[in-house]
Design an enzyme around this catalytic site. Structure first.
Site, short mmCIF file in Angstrom:
data_model
loop_
_atom_site.label_atom_id
_atom_site.label_comp_id
_atom_site.label_asym_id
_atom_site.label_seq_id
_atom_site.Cartn_x
_atom_site.Cartn_y
_atom_site.Cartn_z
N CYS A 7 57.37 89.75 60.79
CA CYS A 7 57.43 88.37 60.31
C CYS A 7 56.11 88.05 59.63
O CYS A 7 55.42 88.97 59.17
CB CYS A 7 57.77 87.39 61.43
SG CYS A 7 56.53 87.22 62.74
N ARG A 13 58.39 84.73 65.61
CA ARG A 13 59.70 85.39 65.49
C ARG A 13 59.69 86.87 65.83
O ARG A 13 60.51 87.34 66.63
CB ARG A 13 60.25 85.20 64.06
CG ARG A 13 60.56 83.77 63.70
CD ARG A 13 60.74 83.60 62.21
NE ARG A 13 59.50 83.88 61.50
CZ ARG A 13 59.37 83.97 60.18
NH1 ARG A 13 60.43 83.82 59.42
NH2 ARG A 13 58.20 84.21 59.63
N ASP A 123 61.95 79.74 61.29
CA ASP A 123 60.63 79.96 61.88
C ASP A 123 60.24 78.78 62.77
O ASP A 123 59.97 77.68 62.27
CB ASP A 123 59.60 80.12 60.75
CG ASP A 123 58.26 80.61 61.28
OD1 ASP A 123 58.05 80.54 62.50
OD2 ASP A 123 57.45 81.07 60.45
P1 4NP Z 1 55.88 83.76 62.63
O1 4NP Z 1 55.51 82.21 62.47
O2 4NP Z 1 55.75 84.38 61.27
O3 4NP Z 1 57.28 83.74 63.12
O4 4NP Z 1 54.90 84.34 63.64
C1 4NP Z 1 54.30 81.76 61.92
C2 4NP Z 1 53.15 81.82 62.66
C3 4NP Z 1 51.96 81.35 62.12
C4 4NP Z 1 51.94 80.82 60.83
C5 4NP Z 1 53.12 80.77 60.09
C6 4NP Z 1 54.29 81.24 60.63
N1 4NP Z 1 50.72 80.35 60.29
O5 4NP Z 1 50.75 79.82 59.16
O6 4NP Z 1 49.67 80.47 60.94
#
Ligand code: 4NP
Length: 153
Positions: A7, A13, A123
């Protein structure tokens, strides 16, 4: 067989998918045959444990997240793993940008293994809905495991 869930941040995720899939693999007695991990295309959270919401939902379903730490996707993963499974279309595009003809892994969207009409895993970093993400991951990971088991027969 080595599977890597990918991800963006590797705290919401893909670690949830990793833990769910690992649990399914263990329940089928396949932990020695199928190695499971996850990473993010961005390095924002390297070394951090999964998000509180991901940890809480895994705990509520009796699934371990012990020792999980965020890491970043690297080019070498495309040779070290057999399959890279992207959570959304941006993750998929980022992986494909890194991939060349010498790389051996196959790359798919997780939603390719779902009967539902969604494309990207929502997300919870943005939606706050960890339950919805958990449900979609569980349904699609079951199909992914079935696919991998049939492929290796
Ligand atoms: P992930 O979600 O890709 O599912 O882990 C996110 C976690 C952090 C961030 C964006 C999406 N961020 O911008 O820090």
């Amino acid at each position: 067989m080595k599977v890597l869930f990918v991800c963006l941040g590797n705290i919401c995720r893909s670690p949830m998918a990793e833990a769910i899939f690992k649990n399914m693999v263990a329940e089928k007695g396949l932990s020695r045959d199928i190695f499971v991990s996850s990473c993010g295309t961005a390095g924002y959270h390297i070394g951090k444990p999964p998000h509180d919401g991901t940890r809480d939902i895994l705990k509520s379903h009796g699934i371990s997240h012990d020792g999980m730490q965020a890491s970043k996707l690297e080019k070498r993963h495309l040779k070290e793993y057999d399959a890279l499974i992207a959570m959304d279309e941006a993750n998929f595009a980022d992986i494909m940008r890194l991939k060349d003809d010498s790389d051996t892994a196959w790359v798919r969207l997780l939603s390719d293994f779902s009967k539902g009409d969604w494309v990207s895993v929502p997300d919870p970093w943005y939606t706050g809905d960890f339950e919805q993400t958990y449900a979609l991951l569980t349904e699609s990971c079951e199909m992914l495991l079935k696919y991998i088991m049939e492929k290796s027969e």
